[in-house]
Design an enzyme around this catalytic site. Sequence first.
Site, PDB file in Angstrom:
ATOM      1  N   SER A 278       0.797  -1.237   0.000  1.00  0.00           N
ATOM      2  CA  SER A 278       0.000   0.000   0.000  1.00  0.00           C
ATOM      3  C   SER A 278       0.823   1.277   0.000  1.00  0.00           C
ATOM      4  O   SER A 278       0.263   2.359  -0.199  1.00  0.00           O
ATOM      5  CB  SER A 278      -0.930   0.026   1.203  1.00  0.00           C
ATOM      6  OG  SER A 278      -2.076  -0.715   0.920  1.00  0.00           O
TER       7      SER A 278
ATOM      8  N   LYS B 103       0.317   3.429  -2.925  1.00  0.00           N
ATOM      9  CA  LYS B 103      -0.891   4.261  -3.070  1.00  0.00           C
ATOM     10  C   LYS B 103      -0.567   5.751  -2.999  1.00  0.00           C
ATOM     11  O   LYS B 103      -1.273   6.582  -3.571  1.00  0.00           O
ATOM     12  CB  LYS B 103      -1.923   3.869  -2.005  1.00  0.00           C
ATOM     13  CG  LYS B 103      -2.473   2.467  -2.250  1.00  0.00           C
ATOM     14  CD  LYS B 103      -3.321   1.904  -1.115  1.00  0.00           C
ATOM     15  CE  LYS B 103      -3.769   0.480  -1.475  1.00  0.00           C
ATOM     16  NZ  LYS B 103      -4.358  -0.279  -0.402  1.00  0.00           N
TER      17      LYS B 103
ATOM     18  N   TYR C  41      -3.770  -3.181 -10.366  1.00  0.00           N
ATOM     19  CA  TYR C  41      -3.643  -2.902  -8.931  1.00  0.00           C
ATOM     20  C   TYR C  41      -2.728  -3.922  -8.240  1.00  0.00           C
ATOM     21  O   TYR C  41      -1.875  -3.569  -7.430  1.00  0.00           O
ATOM     22  CB  TYR C  41      -5.043  -2.880  -8.301  1.00  0.00           C
ATOM     23  CG  TYR C  41      -5.028  -2.744  -6.803  1.00  0.00           C
ATOM     24  CD1 TYR C  41      -4.762  -1.519  -6.197  1.00  0.00           C
ATOM     25  CD2 TYR C  41      -5.254  -3.849  -5.987  1.00  0.00           C
ATOM     26  CE1 TYR C  41      -4.729  -1.403  -4.811  1.00  0.00           C
ATOM     27  CE2 TYR C  41      -5.230  -3.740  -4.611  1.00  0.00           C
ATOM     28  CZ  TYR C  41      -4.968  -2.516  -4.030  1.00  0.00           C
ATOM     29  OH  TYR C  41      -4.924  -2.404  -2.656  1.00  0.00           O
TER      30      TYR C  41
ATOM     31  N   TYR D 208      -4.001   3.004   8.056  1.00  0.00           N
ATOM     32  CA  TYR D 208      -5.218   2.218   8.288  1.00  0.00           C
ATOM     33  C   TYR D 208      -6.065   2.882   9.374  1.00  0.00           C
ATOM     34  O   TYR D 208      -6.077   4.113   9.483  1.00  0.00           O
ATOM     35  CB  TYR D 208      -4.858   0.765   8.623  1.00  0.00           C
ATOM     36  CG  TYR D 208      -3.881   0.160   7.636  1.00  0.00           C
ATOM     37  CD1 TYR D 208      -4.213   0.045   6.289  1.00  0.00           C
ATOM     38  CD2 TYR D 208      -2.624  -0.275   8.017  1.00  0.00           C
ATOM     39  CE1 TYR D 208      -3.329  -0.497   5.372  1.00  0.00           C
ATOM     40  CE2 TYR D 208      -1.732  -0.825   7.103  1.00  0.00           C
ATOM     41  CZ  TYR D 208      -2.098  -0.923   5.792  1.00  0.00           C
ATOM     42  OH  TYR D 208      -1.222  -1.455   4.878  1.00  0.00           O
TER      43      TYR D 208
ATOM     44  N   VAL E 233       1.111  -3.610   3.954  1.00  0.00           N
ATOM     45  CA  VAL E 233       1.093  -4.899   4.656  1.00  0.00           C
ATOM     46  C   VAL E 233       2.355  -5.726   4.433  1.00  0.00           C
ATOM     47  O   VAL E 233       2.531  -6.761   5.061  1.00  0.00           O
ATOM     48  CB  VAL E 233      -0.168  -5.747   4.337  1.00  0.00           C
ATOM     49  CG1 VAL E 233      -1.422  -5.078   4.847  1.00  0.00           C
ATOM     50  CG2 VAL E 233      -0.255  -6.076   2.864  1.00  0.00           C
TER      51      VAL E 233
HETATM   52  N1  GLU Z   1      -2.224  -5.459  -1.952  1.00  0.00           N
HETATM   53  C1  GLU Z   1      -2.803  -5.294  -0.644  1.00  0.00           C
HETATM   54  C2  GLU Z   1      -4.318  -5.419  -0.736  1.00  0.00           C
HETATM   55  O1  GLU Z   1      -4.898  -4.874  -1.610  1.00  0.00           O
HETATM   56  C3  GLU Z   1      -2.384  -3.974  -0.112  1.00  0.00           C
HETATM   57  C4  GLU Z   1      -2.884  -3.766   1.261  1.00  0.00           C
HETATM   58  C5  GLU Z   1      -2.006  -2.908   2.092  1.00  0.00           C
HETATM   59  O2  GLU Z   1      -0.771  -2.912   1.975  1.00  0.00           O
HETATM   60  O3  GLU Z   1      -2.587  -2.211   2.913  1.00  0.00           O
HETATM   61  O4  GLU Z   1      -4.944  -6.052   0.062  1.00  0.00           O
END
Ligand code: GLU
Length: 307
Positions: free
Chosen positions: A67, A70, A192, A243, A261
């Site tokens: 993430s 992002k 994604y 989060y 994550v």
């Molecule tokens: N590829 C992970 C998902 O979409 C990323 C989640 C994350 O790192 O928060 O669940």
Amino acid sequence: MTESSSFQPVLDRIAEEIAAAPARGRPADYIPVLAEADPSRFGMAVAELDGTVYGVGDWRRPFSAQSITKVFTLALVLSMEGEALWRNVGREPSGNPFNSLVQLEYENGIPRNPFINAGALVVTDRLQSLTGDAAGCLLDFLRAESGNPELAFDETVAASEAGHGDRNAALAHFMASYGNISGPVPGLLAQYFRQCSVEASCADLASAAGFLARHGIRADGTTLLTRSQAKQINAVMLTCGTYDAAGDFAYRVGLPGKSGVGGGIIAVVPGRCTLCVWSPGLDARGNSVAGVDALDRFTTLTGLSVF
Ligand code: GLU
């Protein structure tokens, strides 16, 4: 600390303290390949505005950025279409887990912010519409900003996630039903999952995030974002980047941050430096236990925070 002093002593001290702290959490296992990571790993890097990078531990070892990517896709879309993005995604903390579906129905398919999965899917959909290759555009950008032309996707991680991607597929289809996804969902999911699978080190990601500390200016001196847009991304990182623990992260660390994550976290000291820390053991809300601890120690030891 003074403006000119090296970050090396503080990083060395933090690594020693972290080594003595036993709590490490558990690697994410909902993406099976990530469960194989060794929770005793720890690395941390600080990049100065001029590109000088200090590091300790596993700071040059690539890990799954997940993430953290992002932040970069958001920056790219804002640089291309500006405010228009905010018609499709909000910028409020969600207070829900990163892959939650419940809020989306109450809020008519408009995700709360770009850092929960639903919001990131919207951003990647926009980037895909604008460029025709969202993940490729992201990779080119990360390579340029990190100065590491070898950055790459880990196709094994992307495939592992695709094989267990029902939750993200549900989010994307649900938003498509509200008209908030423009391209075909299967193609969006492929983009994604590739995006999330970028393998990069603390050194790479601290350097690549430098434009956020340089108020929107890229490593080569050109402008990616206005000063105001860089501020906006930092603000969304502070309020939504870790989060449903963003309040606790702000309380402990006091910096805009974004976790993944894979166990990485990037953080920004605007006008001064960017950081990346990695340790794959996560807490219950998905943030690296040693990573948050190390950033907490960094801001406490240096006094560098936005507050
Ligand atoms: N590829 C992970 C998902 O979409 C990323 C989640 C994350 O790192 O928060 O669940």
